[in-house]
Scaffold this motif. Structure first.
Motif, short mmCIF file in Angstrom:
data_model
loop_
_atom_site.label_atom_id
_atom_site.label_comp_id
_atom_site.label_asym_id
_atom_site.label_seq_id
_atom_site.Cartn_x
_atom_site.Cartn_y
_atom_site.Cartn_z
N LEU A 50 1.04 -0.85 0.17
CA LEU A 50 -0.11 0.03 -0.42
C LEU A 50 0.32 0.98 0.13
O LEU A 50 0.52 2.89 -0.30
N THR A 51 1.74 1.48 0.82
CA THR A 51 2.49 2.30 0.72
C THR A 51 3.34 2.87 -0.33
O THR A 51 3.55 3.90 -0.79
N GLU A 52 4.31 1.76 -0.96
CA GLU A 52 4.70 1.73 -2.86
C GLU A 52 3.49 2.66 -3.51
O GLU A 52 4.20 2.97 -4.10
N LEU A 53 2.40 1.49 -3.61
CA LEU A 53 0.99 2.33 -4.26
C LEU A 53 0.64 3.70 -4.20
O LEU A 53 0.14 4.60 -4.64
N GLN A 54 0.91 4.38 -2.72
CA GLN A 54 0.04 5.34 -2.52
C GLN A 54 0.73 6.45 -2.62
O GLN A 54 0.62 7.89 -2.80
N VAL A 55 2.46 6.06 -3.34
CA VAL A 55 3.04 6.92 -4.09
C VAL A 55 2.84 7.69 -5.18
O VAL A 55 2.93 8.59 -6.07
N THR A 56 2.05 7.16 -6.15
CA THR A 56 1.28 7.44 -7.11
C THR A 56 -0.04 8.35 -6.41
O THR A 56 -0.04 9.30 -7.69
N PHE A 57 -0.90 8.18 -5.99
CA PHE A 57 -1.40 9.29 -5.79
C PHE A 57 -0.89 10.69 -5.20
O PHE A 57 -1.53 11.87 -5.56
N SER A 58 0.24 10.31 -4.41
CA SER A 58 1.23 12.00 -4.04
C SER A 58 1.13 12.42 -5.43
O SER A 58 1.15 13.30 -5.42
N ILE A 59 2.09 11.25 -6.18
CA ILE A 59 2.66 12.05 -7.13
C ILE A 59 1.42 12.63 -7.69
O ILE A 59 1.46 13.91 -8.77
N LEU A 60 0.40 12.46 -8.44
CA LEU A 60 -0.67 12.70 -8.79
C LEU A 60 -1.16 14.31 -8.70
O LEU A 60 -1.14 14.87 -9.26
N ILE A 61 -1.53 14.35 -7.23
CA ILE A 61 -1.40 15.96 -6.34
C ILE A 61 -0.42 16.73 -6.35
O ILE A 61 -0.66 17.57 -6.10
N VAL A 62 1.03 16.19 -6.53
CA VAL A 62 2.18 16.89 -6.42
C VAL A 62 2.17 17.50 -7.94
O VAL A 62 2.17 18.89 -7.66
N SER A 105 6.03 1.52 -11.09
CA SER A 105 7.19 2.80 -11.98
C SER A 105 6.71 3.02 -12.79
O SER A 105 6.27 4.84 -12.90
N ASN A 106 6.03 2.36 -14.25
CA ASN A 106 5.17 2.89 -15.24
C ASN A 106 4.06 3.55 -14.25
O ASN A 106 3.84 4.64 -15.19
N LEU A 107 3.24 3.16 -13.81
CA LEU A 107 2.35 3.90 -12.97
C LEU A 107 2.51 4.81 -12.68
O LEU A 107 1.22 5.74 -12.50
N TYR A 108 3.35 4.99 -12.09
CA TYR A 108 4.04 6.45 -11.46
C TYR A 108 4.08 7.63 -12.33
O TYR A 108 3.53 8.97 -12.28
N ILE A 109 4.25 7.26 -13.41
CA ILE A 109 4.15 7.76 -14.90
C ILE A 109 3.14 8.17 -15.12
O ILE A 109 2.50 9.18 -15.67
N THR A 110 2.16 7.97 -16.07
CA THR A 110 1.15 7.28 -15.94
C THR A 110 0.50 8.13 -15.52
O THR A 110 -0.66 9.23 -15.80
#
Length: 418
Positions: A50-62, A105-110
């Motif tokens: 969950l912690t790794e995945l929530q980085v996606t949400f933070s990137i979205l908002i950041v 990592s690709n999810l972070y980008i898209t």
């Protein structure tokens, strides 16, 4: 502008512009507000924590927030129609490209980068436009378009939940990515900037503050106080948005039924309603009684509601009901803060100025997302997380009444008579 001119070109009507702004905001709301529905299936597909995945949400908002001053500058330079078109397309594309990914990592980008940039352009562009179209009722107008962002996911929460069950993660992201991108793009084609006579106001304060640029605003203590308060309030709300699927499971709510419906999707749907309604409601209230008094009431309400919510967490009915009250006390930050900021520093640079304040939501996403998830993981309990959020809400309410109110009054008086 005459009635005849508006009749000949409805796009010159501020109410038509408000409606188009609401539609644009609704089209980009799902990446943030239905994220909780995607966390479990994505964790299962990618095999991440969950912690790794929530980085996606933070990137979205950041990305949505930290780039907003630059995005606001682009909107002011190239016009809102072009930039809103680009933003809505990027938002839809972020979901379509996320559908077939096999690495986080690709999810972070898209989902994260593309989605954050796309939604940020649209959000800043629409809010900056409305404070210009409605100079004397901006609390209500900004509240309406912010409601579009808060309530837009109401139309997609249950369909996406059903689609995940029937079509899976890939099919859901692809289909809804095309839908939200197309709707937003069509609405953006009607966006216009107001004629000069629309941005005039009889307010002495506005006249005095109309020329304050970002570099000057950033040197004032009143701006940084608003930034601190918005960061505090953003943290509590974004913690709930990003972690709700996780703590609902830990509280034993996932899988339970309320009024014949699954509790979590029902709570998310009610949240969208209250999160949307509170924005024009408290925006209108603030037009009548003042921004800081309204902040004190609303922020205090969220603190109390969140305390009651966590104390009654094991009851599915109360979980659903109180989640709606929590969002009713939270969502108005997106009408109160931009209105207060423009009241204070004027509308000439309103879009870019709000871009700097909107970065506070990025701060909130980091604390409310991965940091909150880390605190939960380290303590194996959600109680410390909720205690921090309640304290932030209560402190923001106190600051609004006892610090922001006199500080902003002093600043405005100096601006008028300088």
């Amino acid at each position: 502008m005459s009635t005849a001119e508006i009749a000949s070109n409805p796009l010159k009507s501020k109410w038509v512009q408000l409606a188009l702004g609401v539609i644009c905001m609704m089209s980009i709301s799902s990446p943030q507000y239905v994220w909780a529905l995607f966390t479990k299936p994505i964790m299962g597909q990618l095999g991440v924590s969950l912690t790794e995945l929530q980085v996606t949400f933070s990137i979205l908002i950041v990305l949505q927030t930290f780039f907003s001053p630059f995005q606001g500058f682009l909107v002011e330079k190239f016009g809102p129609r072009l930039l809103l078109s680009v933003g809505t397309v990027l938002t839809g594309l972020s979901w379509v490209l996320s559908a077939n990914l096999t690495t986080v990592s690709n999810l972070y980008i898209t989902y994260g980068v593309l989605g954050g940039l796309g939604t940020g352009i649209v959000y800043i562009g629409v809010v900056g436009l409305m404070v210009r179209w409605f100079p004397n009722n901006r609390g209500f107008a900004v509240g309406m378009v912010a409601a579009g962002y808060g309530i837009g996911a109401l139309l997609t929460t249950f369909p996406i939940a059903d689609s995940l069950a029937s079509s899976g993660l890939q099919g859901t992201l692809t289909f809804f990515g095309y839908v939200i991108g197309a709707i937003g793009l069509l609405a953006a084609q009607g966006i216009r900037v107001p004629h000069a006579d629309r941005v005039q106001t009889t307010s002495q304060v506005q006249a005095a503050a109309s020329g304050i640029a970002p570099k000057t605003m950033l040197k004032t203590p009143v701006f940084w106080l608003m930034f601190l308060m918005m960061s505090m309030m953003s943290t509590s709300g974004l913690m709930v948005i990003s972690q709700m699927g996780a703590f609902a499971k830990d509280f034993g709510i996932t899988g339970t039924m309320v009024f014949g419906m699954a509790a979590l999707p029902l709570a998310l749907t009610i949240d969208r309603v209250t999160n949307g309604f509170t924005r024009p409601f408290f925006g209108w209230i603030s037009d009548k009684i003042g921004r800081e008094y309204t902040m004190t009431i609303a922020f205090g309400l969220e603190a109390v509601a969140m305390f009651v919510w966590v104390m009654t967490r094991s009851d599915p009915v109360l979980f659903v009901v109180m989640s709606g009250v929590v969002f009713f006390g939270w969502g108005e930050i997106f009408s109160l803060f931009p209105s207060t900021l423009t009241d204070t520093f004027g509308q000439k640079h309103a879009t870019t100025n709000y871009g700097f304040l909107y970065m506070a939501q990025g701060v909130g996403s980091i604390i409310g997302g991965p940091i909150a998830a880390y605190i939960h993981g380290a303590t194996e309990s959600w109680m410390p997380v909720f205690a921090i959020m309640i304290a932030l809400d209560a402190t923001a309410a106190i600051l609004a009444f006892f610090v922001l109110r006199p500080m902003r009054a002093k600043y405005i008086q100096s601006a008028v008579y300088s």
